[in-house]
Design a protein around this motif. Structure first.
Motif, short mmCIF file in Angstrom:
data_model
loop_
_atom_site.label_atom_id
_atom_site.label_comp_id
_atom_site.label_asym_id
_atom_site.label_seq_id
_atom_site.Cartn_x
_atom_site.Cartn_y
_atom_site.Cartn_z
N MET A 101 0.85 -1.19 0.00
CA MET A 101 0.00 0.00 0.00
C MET A 101 0.89 1.24 0.00
O MET A 101 1.79 1.35 0.81
CB MET A 101 -0.92 -0.01 1.23
CG MET A 101 -1.81 1.20 1.31
SD MET A 101 -2.95 1.14 2.71
CE MET A 101 -4.06 -0.16 2.19
N ASN A 102 0.64 2.14 -0.92
CA ASN A 102 1.44 3.36 -1.02
C ASN A 102 1.00 4.37 0.05
O ASN A 102 -0.15 4.79 0.08
CB ASN A 102 1.31 3.97 -2.41
CG ASN A 102 2.41 4.96 -2.71
OD1 ASN A 102 3.35 5.12 -1.93
ND2 ASN A 102 2.31 5.62 -3.84
N THR A 103 1.91 4.73 0.91
CA THR A 103 1.61 5.59 2.05
C THR A 103 2.32 6.93 1.90
O THR A 103 3.51 6.97 1.60
CB THR A 103 2.07 4.92 3.36
OG1 THR A 103 1.43 3.65 3.48
CG2 THR A 103 1.72 5.76 4.57
N ALA A 104 1.58 8.01 2.14
CA ALA A 104 2.15 9.35 2.07
C ALA A 104 2.02 10.03 3.43
O ALA A 104 1.03 9.85 4.14
CB ALA A 104 1.44 10.18 1.01
N LEU A 105 3.01 10.82 3.77
CA LEU A 105 2.97 11.64 4.98
C LEU A 105 2.40 13.01 4.61
O LEU A 105 2.88 13.64 3.67
CB LEU A 105 4.37 11.80 5.56
CG LEU A 105 4.51 12.72 6.77
CD1 LEU A 105 3.75 12.19 7.98
CD2 LEU A 105 6.00 12.90 7.12
N VAL A 106 1.40 13.45 5.36
CA VAL A 106 0.82 14.78 5.15
C VAL A 106 1.02 15.58 6.44
O VAL A 106 0.45 15.27 7.48
CB VAL A 106 -0.68 14.69 4.81
CG1 VAL A 106 -1.28 16.09 4.62
CG2 VAL A 106 -0.90 13.84 3.55
N ILE A 107 1.86 16.59 6.35
CA ILE A 107 2.18 17.45 7.50
C ILE A 107 1.40 18.75 7.35
O ILE A 107 1.61 19.50 6.40
CB ILE A 107 3.69 17.74 7.56
CG1 ILE A 107 4.49 16.44 7.63
CG2 ILE A 107 4.01 18.64 8.74
CD1 ILE A 107 6.00 16.65 7.57
N VAL A 108 0.49 18.98 8.30
CA VAL A 108 -0.46 20.09 8.17
C VAL A 108 -0.07 21.28 9.05
O VAL A 108 -0.02 21.16 10.29
CB VAL A 108 -1.88 19.60 8.55
CG1 VAL A 108 -2.89 20.74 8.44
CG2 VAL A 108 -2.31 18.41 7.70
N ASP A 109 0.23 22.38 8.42
CA ASP A 109 0.32 23.69 9.09
C ASP A 109 1.32 23.79 10.23
O ASP A 109 1.08 24.50 11.22
CB ASP A 109 -1.05 24.13 9.64
CG ASP A 109 -2.13 24.23 8.59
OD1 ASP A 109 -1.80 24.15 7.39
OD2 ASP A 109 -3.30 24.36 8.97
N ILE A 110 2.44 23.13 10.15
CA ILE A 110 3.46 23.34 11.19
C ILE A 110 4.24 24.59 10.77
O ILE A 110 5.26 24.51 10.09
CB ILE A 110 4.33 22.09 11.40
CG1 ILE A 110 3.44 20.92 11.81
CG2 ILE A 110 5.39 22.37 12.47
CD1 ILE A 110 4.17 19.64 12.16
N GLN A 111 3.70 25.72 11.16
CA GLN A 111 4.18 27.03 10.70
C GLN A 111 4.50 27.93 11.90
O GLN A 111 3.98 27.75 13.00
CB GLN A 111 3.11 27.67 9.82
CG GLN A 111 2.81 26.86 8.56
CD GLN A 111 1.60 27.37 7.80
OE1 GLN A 111 0.66 26.61 7.57
NE2 GLN A 111 1.61 28.65 7.41
N ASN A 112 5.34 28.91 11.65
CA ASN A 112 5.90 29.73 12.72
C ASN A 112 4.88 30.41 13.62
O ASN A 112 5.14 30.59 14.81
CB ASN A 112 6.84 30.78 12.12
CG ASN A 112 8.10 30.15 11.56
OD1 ASN A 112 8.48 29.05 11.95
ND2 ASN A 112 8.73 30.83 10.62
N ASP A 113 3.75 30.80 13.12
CA ASP A 113 2.77 31.49 13.97
C ASP A 113 2.26 30.62 15.11
O ASP A 113 1.69 31.15 16.06
CB ASP A 113 1.58 31.99 13.15
CG ASP A 113 1.76 33.43 12.68
OD1 ASP A 113 2.67 34.12 13.19
OD2 ASP A 113 0.98 33.87 11.81
N TYR A 114 2.44 29.34 15.05
CA TYR A 114 1.96 28.44 16.10
C TYR A 114 2.99 28.20 17.21
O TYR A 114 2.74 27.43 18.13
CB TYR A 114 1.53 27.10 15.53
CG TYR A 114 0.20 27.12 14.82
CD1 TYR A 114 -0.84 27.94 15.25
CD2 TYR A 114 -0.03 26.30 13.74
CE1 TYR A 114 -2.07 27.94 14.61
CE2 TYR A 114 -1.26 26.29 13.10
CZ TYR A 114 -2.28 27.11 13.54
OH TYR A 114 -3.49 27.11 12.91
N PHE A 115 4.15 28.88 17.12
CA PHE A 115 5.21 28.67 18.09
C PHE A 115 5.45 29.94 18.90
O PHE A 115 4.91 31.00 18.57
CB PHE A 115 6.49 28.22 17.37
CG PHE A 115 6.35 26.86 16.76
CD1 PHE A 115 6.77 25.73 17.44
CD2 PHE A 115 5.75 26.71 15.51
CE1 PHE A 115 6.60 24.47 16.90
CE2 PHE A 115 5.58 25.45 14.95
CZ PHE A 115 6.00 24.33 15.65
#
Length: 182
Positions: free
Chosen positions: A1-15
């Motif tokens: 099964m082909n698996t993809a990683l989806v990284i959502v919105d890990i952006q500077n405003d959240y830190f």
């Protein structure tokens, strides 16, 4: 099964220092970085989702600000897909589904920010579209909410949304188990 990683919105405003700091964002980003490293080692597809809010009332993720940049912990490489969105759902009016179809992804590993909005809507859409979804609960973060004058702590919000997604829309796992599952 082909698996993809989806990284959502890990952006500077959240830190720390950002316009919308989340609870445990550093810890969640560290777990997301572990998942990213594993996918890179296994040469599996990776998609980074970047939110830029165009609403005139938006208070963070504003165009042209440092806050919209993807956090250094998960900086995309040139061979990794970056998809910009303008709403919470990573599939809504974006090329995400088209891209996932082009790489024949059938299973998604999802992580990122905020559990109660963007993660929730993205996971539910992915499930509705027929993807098998694995959600890395320890690689997600959110913030306190308020309802009728009562503050709901971020940890409670986070756990409630993970519990509501578990089994019906995703299998919620910890990042430490990821290597055995992909």
């Amino acid at each position: 099964m082909n698996t993809a990683l989806v990284i959502v919105d890990i952006q500077n405003d959240y830190f720390k220092g950002g316009r919308n700091e989340l609870f445990n964002s550093d810890q969640a980003a560290a777990r997301a970085q572990e998942a990213l490293t594993l996918f890179r080692e296994k040469n599996l597809p990776i998609v980074h989702i970047q939110c830029i809010l165009l609403d005139e009332n938006a208070t963070f993720f504003l165009p042209g600000t440092e806050g919209i940049n993807i956090h250094a912990a998960v900086t995309p490489r040139s061979d990794e897909k970056v998809i910009v969105k303008h709403t919470p759902d990573s599939f809504y009016q974006t090329e995400l589904q088209q891209h996932l179809e082009s790489i024949q992804a059938e299973r998604l590993v999802v992580c990122g920010m905020m559990s109660h909005i963007c993660i929730d809507s993205t996971v539910r859409s992915a499930s509705r579209l027929g993807y098998e979804v694995m959600l890395l609960g320890d690689a997600c973060a959110t913030r306190d909410l308020e309802w009728e004058g009562t503050v709901i702590p971020a940890q409670t919000v986070h756990h409630t949304f993970l519990a509501s997604l578990q089994d019906t829309f995703a299998q919620v796992k910890n990042t430490s188990s990821l290597n055995e599952l992909i």
